[in-house]
Design a protein around this motif. Structure first.
Motif, PDB file in Angstrom:
ATOM      1  N   LEU A 190      -2.226   9.632 -10.259  1.00  0.00           N
ATOM      2  CA  LEU A 190      -2.481   9.631  -8.819  1.00  0.00           C
ATOM      3  C   LEU A 190      -3.986   9.735  -8.577  1.00  0.00           C
ATOM      4  O   LEU A 190      -4.597  10.758  -8.902  1.00  0.00           O
ATOM      5  CB  LEU A 190      -1.770  10.797  -8.142  1.00  0.00           C
ATOM      6  CG  LEU A 190      -0.250  10.678  -8.002  1.00  0.00           C
ATOM      7  CD1 LEU A 190       0.312  11.913  -7.301  1.00  0.00           C
ATOM      8  CD2 LEU A 190       0.136   9.427  -7.240  1.00  0.00           C
ATOM      9  N   PRO A 191      -4.614   8.698  -8.005  1.00  0.00           N
ATOM     10  CA  PRO A 191      -6.052   8.756  -7.714  1.00  0.00           C
ATOM     11  C   PRO A 191      -6.367   9.854  -6.705  1.00  0.00           C
ATOM     12  O   PRO A 191      -5.494  10.343  -5.982  1.00  0.00           O
ATOM     13  CB  PRO A 191      -6.344   7.362  -7.117  1.00  0.00           C
ATOM     14  CG  PRO A 191      -5.213   6.493  -7.571  1.00  0.00           C
ATOM     15  CD  PRO A 191      -4.027   7.387  -7.668  1.00  0.00           C
ATOM     16  N   LYS A 192      -7.638  10.221  -6.617  1.00  0.00           N
ATOM     17  CA  LYS A 192      -8.058  11.306  -5.723  1.00  0.00           C
ATOM     18  C   LYS A 192      -7.741  11.002  -4.265  1.00  0.00           C
ATOM     19  O   LYS A 192      -7.413  11.909  -3.499  1.00  0.00           O
ATOM     20  CB  LYS A 192      -9.556  11.562  -5.883  1.00  0.00           C
ATOM     21  CG  LYS A 192      -9.917  12.384  -7.113  1.00  0.00           C
ATOM     22  CD  LYS A 192     -11.398  12.725  -7.124  1.00  0.00           C
ATOM     23  CE  LYS A 192     -11.735  13.608  -8.323  1.00  0.00           C
ATOM     24  NZ  LYS A 192     -13.180  13.936  -8.366  1.00  0.00           N
ATOM     25  N   ASP A 193      -7.868   9.720  -3.862  1.00  0.00           N
ATOM     26  CA  ASP A 193      -7.610   9.419  -2.463  1.00  0.00           C
ATOM     27  C   ASP A 193      -6.141   9.620  -2.092  1.00  0.00           C
ATOM     28  O   ASP A 193      -5.803   9.854  -0.929  1.00  0.00           O
ATOM     29  CB  ASP A 193      -8.069   8.004  -2.107  1.00  0.00           C
ATOM     30  CG  ASP A 193      -7.402   6.939  -2.955  1.00  0.00           C
ATOM     31  OD1 ASP A 193      -6.792   7.283  -3.976  1.00  0.00           O
ATOM     32  OD2 ASP A 193      -7.502   5.748  -2.593  1.00  0.00           O
ATOM     33  N   TRP A 194      -5.258   9.576  -3.087  1.00  0.00           N
ATOM     34  CA  TRP A 194      -3.853   9.905  -2.854  1.00  0.00           C
ATOM     35  C   TRP A 194      -3.663  11.410  -2.763  1.00  0.00           C
ATOM     36  O   TRP A 194      -2.969  11.915  -1.883  1.00  0.00           O
ATOM     37  CB  TRP A 194      -2.988   9.332  -3.978  1.00  0.00           C
ATOM     38  CG  TRP A 194      -2.393   8.010  -3.639  1.00  0.00           C
ATOM     39  CD1 TRP A 194      -2.960   6.774  -3.828  1.00  0.00           C
ATOM     40  CD2 TRP A 194      -1.121   7.776  -3.027  1.00  0.00           C
ATOM     41  NE1 TRP A 194      -2.115   5.796  -3.379  1.00  0.00           N
ATOM     42  CE2 TRP A 194      -0.975   6.378  -2.890  1.00  0.00           C
ATOM     43  CE3 TRP A 194      -0.099   8.607  -2.600  1.00  0.00           C
ATOM     44  CZ2 TRP A 194       0.160   5.801  -2.331  1.00  0.00           C
ATOM     45  CZ3 TRP A 194       1.030   8.038  -2.043  1.00  0.00           C
ATOM     46  CH2 TRP A 194       1.150   6.646  -1.912  1.00  0.00           C
ATOM     47  N   ALA A 197      -2.787  13.966   2.851  1.00  0.00           N
ATOM     48  CA  ALA A 197      -1.535  14.699   3.034  1.00  0.00           C
ATOM     49  C   ALA A 197      -0.441  13.822   3.647  1.00  0.00           C
ATOM     50  O   ALA A 197       0.738  13.934   3.273  1.00  0.00           O
ATOM     51  CB  ALA A 197      -1.778  15.929   3.908  1.00  0.00           C
ATOM     52  N   ILE A 198      -0.805  12.958   4.588  1.00  0.00           N
ATOM     53  CA  ILE A 198       0.190  12.105   5.246  1.00  0.00           C
ATOM     54  C   ILE A 198       0.785  11.114   4.247  1.00  0.00           C
ATOM     55  O   ILE A 198       2.003  10.905   4.197  1.00  0.00           O
ATOM     56  CB  ILE A 198      -0.455  11.356   6.430  1.00  0.00           C
ATOM     57  CG1 ILE A 198      -0.913  12.357   7.498  1.00  0.00           C
ATOM     58  CG2 ILE A 198       0.517  10.345   7.026  1.00  0.00           C
ATOM     59  CD1 ILE A 198      -1.649  11.720   8.655  1.00  0.00           C
ATOM     60  N   ARG A 199      -0.062  10.523   3.448  1.00  0.00           N
ATOM     61  CA  ARG A 199       0.403   9.553   2.448  1.00  0.00           C
ATOM     62  C   ARG A 199       1.275  10.233   1.404  1.00  0.00           C
ATOM     63  O   ARG A 199       2.293   9.692   0.985  1.00  0.00           O
ATOM     64  CB  ARG A 199      -0.819   8.903   1.791  1.00  0.00           C
ATOM     65  CG  ARG A 199      -0.566   7.491   1.270  1.00  0.00           C
ATOM     66  CD  ARG A 199      -1.849   6.926   0.720  1.00  0.00           C
ATOM     67  NE  ARG A 199      -1.702   5.513   0.399  1.00  0.00           N
ATOM     68  CZ  ARG A 199      -2.607   4.803  -0.261  1.00  0.00           C
ATOM     69  NH1 ARG A 199      -3.731   5.381  -0.637  1.00  0.00           N
ATOM     70  NH2 ARG A 199      -2.391   3.521  -0.528  1.00  0.00           N
ATOM     71  N   ARG A 200       0.877  11.413   0.983  1.00  0.00           N
ATOM     72  CA  ARG A 200       1.666  12.168   0.001  1.00  0.00           C
ATOM     73  C   ARG A 200       3.051  12.490   0.537  1.00  0.00           C
ATOM     74  O   ARG A 200       4.055  12.350  -0.156  1.00  0.00           O
ATOM     75  CB  ARG A 200       0.949  13.468  -0.372  1.00  0.00           C
ATOM     76  CG  ARG A 200      -0.265  13.297  -1.260  1.00  0.00           C
ATOM     77  CD  ARG A 200      -1.010  14.605  -1.404  1.00  0.00           C
ATOM     78  NE  ARG A 200      -0.163  15.640  -1.985  1.00  0.00           N
ATOM     79  CZ  ARG A 200      -0.497  16.383  -3.030  1.00  0.00           C
ATOM     80  NH1 ARG A 200      -1.653  16.195  -3.618  1.00  0.00           N
ATOM     81  NH2 ARG A 200       0.307  17.305  -3.484  1.00  0.00           N
ATOM     82  N   GLN A 201       3.101  12.927   1.793  1.00  0.00           N
ATOM     83  CA  GLN A 201       4.382  13.291   2.387  1.00  0.00           C
ATOM     84  C   GLN A 201       5.295  12.076   2.487  1.00  0.00           C
ATOM     85  O   GLN A 201       6.491  12.163   2.213  1.00  0.00           O
ATOM     86  CB  GLN A 201       4.160  13.902   3.766  1.00  0.00           C
ATOM     87  CG  GLN A 201       5.436  14.427   4.421  1.00  0.00           C
ATOM     88  CD  GLN A 201       5.165  15.092   5.762  1.00  0.00           C
ATOM     89  OE1 GLN A 201       4.073  14.964   6.311  1.00  0.00           O
ATOM     90  NE2 GLN A 201       6.143  15.800   6.284  1.00  0.00           N
ATOM     91  N   GLN A 249       0.801  -1.214   0.000  1.00  0.00           N
ATOM     92  CA  GLN A 249       0.000   0.000   0.000  1.00  0.00           C
ATOM     93  C   GLN A 249       0.840   1.273   0.000  1.00  0.00           C
ATOM     94  O   GLN A 249       0.298   2.373   0.089  1.00  0.00           O
ATOM     95  CB  GLN A 249      -0.920   0.007   1.240  1.00  0.00           C
ATOM     96  CG  GLN A 249      -1.928  -1.127   1.269  1.00  0.00           C
ATOM     97  CD  GLN A 249      -2.891  -1.065   0.085  1.00  0.00           C
ATOM     98  OE1 GLN A 249      -3.418  -0.008  -0.243  1.00  0.00           O
ATOM     99  NE2 GLN A 249      -3.120  -2.196  -0.557  1.00  0.00           N
ATOM    100  N   HIS A 250       2.163   1.141  -0.069  1.00  0.00           N
ATOM    101  CA  HIS A 250       3.030   2.304   0.086  1.00  0.00           C
ATOM    102  C   HIS A 250       3.578   2.851  -1.234  1.00  0.00           C
ATOM    103  O   HIS A 250       4.053   3.984  -1.268  1.00  0.00           O
ATOM    104  CB  HIS A 250       4.188   1.963   1.024  1.00  0.00           C
ATOM    105  CG  HIS A 250       3.739   1.539   2.398  1.00  0.00           C
ATOM    106  ND1 HIS A 250       3.115   2.406   3.269  1.00  0.00           N
ATOM    107  CD2 HIS A 250       3.804   0.343   3.026  1.00  0.00           C
ATOM    108  CE1 HIS A 250       2.818   1.760   4.384  1.00  0.00           C
ATOM    109  NE2 HIS A 250       3.226   0.505   4.266  1.00  0.00           N
ATOM    110  N   SER A 251       3.557   2.064  -2.299  1.00  0.00           N
ATOM    111  CA  SER A 251       4.037   2.559  -3.585  1.00  0.00           C
ATOM    112  C   SER A 251       3.189   3.738  -4.035  1.00  0.00           C
ATOM    113  O   SER A 251       1.959   3.727  -3.898  1.00  0.00           O
ATOM    114  CB  SER A 251       3.991   1.446  -4.646  1.00  0.00           C
ATOM    115  OG  SER A 251       4.834   0.372  -4.294  1.00  0.00           O
ATOM    116  N   CYS A 252       3.834   4.759  -4.565  1.00  0.00           N
ATOM    117  CA  CYS A 252       3.143   5.996  -4.926  1.00  0.00           C
ATOM    118  C   CYS A 252       2.028   5.727  -5.948  1.00  0.00           C
ATOM    119  O   CYS A 252       2.270   5.134  -7.002  1.00  0.00           O
ATOM    120  CB  CYS A 252       4.151   6.993  -5.503  1.00  0.00           C
ATOM    121  SG  CYS A 252       3.470   8.629  -5.771  1.00  0.00           S
ATOM    122  N   GLY A 253       0.803   6.150  -5.616  1.00  0.00           N
ATOM    123  CA  GLY A 253      -0.318   6.003  -6.534  1.00  0.00           C
ATOM    124  C   GLY A 253      -1.004   4.661  -6.504  1.00  0.00           C
ATOM    125  O   GLY A 253      -1.966   4.446  -7.246  1.00  0.00           O
TER     126      GLY A 253
END
Length: 235
Positions: A155-159, A163-167, A113-117
């Motif tokens: 990048l889906p909307k939930d990404w 903010a925490i996941r993006r960072q 679940q950590h790979s970007c997007g």
């Protein structure tokens, strides 16, 4: 290259690859990072079927994957400059006025679940909704051959809204949500701005008729775009 011995062909490939690596050095601030990037390229082109960090490190003779991981994560270099460099390199051989720009997306299956997007979304790679990343690509196709010249991760909307996941994934704060057709339109705009010679654009129903069609009409480019049965057309 008809009639060239295999040994000569391999030597030509080796010489060209060395020149490409030398050209890429300008992207990196330190020679050691450029050397790691060259080793990463060797690993990607190598015979291993699975390109894990440890397998690439073993092929390069490194004690672990940290040097090559630094290229992908901790080092600072301009990925878009590399994109433009690849595009210009491909056009040196493939450029043709009647070429076709092919736009399409593909999915990369992911368990974590950590790979970007990454997220549960439809991908033709699996033929279903599953956990994956989605990338949009532009390929340049002429009578001289074909090559990818542009790419962008979707990048889906939930990404975008997390903010925490993006960072954690080092996603820039300035990045906003864009649909896959909007990504494709940006790629067309970049190709036009760079003077890429092409006559046509081909894409499937995701990109369909609408904004992309209007963009291509204004640019004087032909197009073959997939359409849904419910799409409306005006003559």
């Amino acid at each position: 290259m008809t009639g060239v011995a295999i040994e000569q062909m391999l030597e030509l490939w080796c010489v060209e690859l060395r020149q490409v690596k030398a050209h890429l050095q300008s992207l990196f601030a330190h020679p050691s990072i450029a050397a790691s990037a060259a080793a990463f390229l060797d690993g990607v082109l190598g015979p291993e079927r699975r390109k894990t960090g440890w397998m690439r490190a073993e092929a390069a003779g490194d004690p672990g994957p940290w040097r090559q991981q630094a290229v992908l994560g901790r080092s600072h270099w301009d990925a878009n400059a590399l994109r433009d460099m690849v595009r210009d390199y491909a056009l040196e051989t493939l450029a043709s006025p009647g070429a076709v720009l092919v736009l399409d997306e593909t999915g990369f299956l992911k368990q974590g679940q950590h790979s970007c997007g990454v997220g549960r979304q439809y991908t033709g790679s699996a033929g279903k909704i599953t956990s994956c990343q989605i990338g949009v690509f532009a390929a340049y196709v002429s009578d001289r051959g074909c090559a990818f010249i542009d790419r962008q991760l979707y990048l889906p909307k939930d990404w975008i809204n997390d903010a925490i996941r993006r960072q954690a994934a080092h996603v820039p704060d300035s990045l906003r949500f864009v649909t896959q057709p909007e990504i494709a339109a940006q790629m067309i705009a970049r190709a036009l701005a760079a003077g890429v010679p092409f006559d046509w654009v081909a894409a499937d129903t995701i990109y369909g008729v609408g904004a992309i069609e209007m963009q291509l009409r204004r640019a004087g480019k032909g197009y073959v775009l997939g359409a849904h049965a419910t799409d409306q057309f005006s003559s």
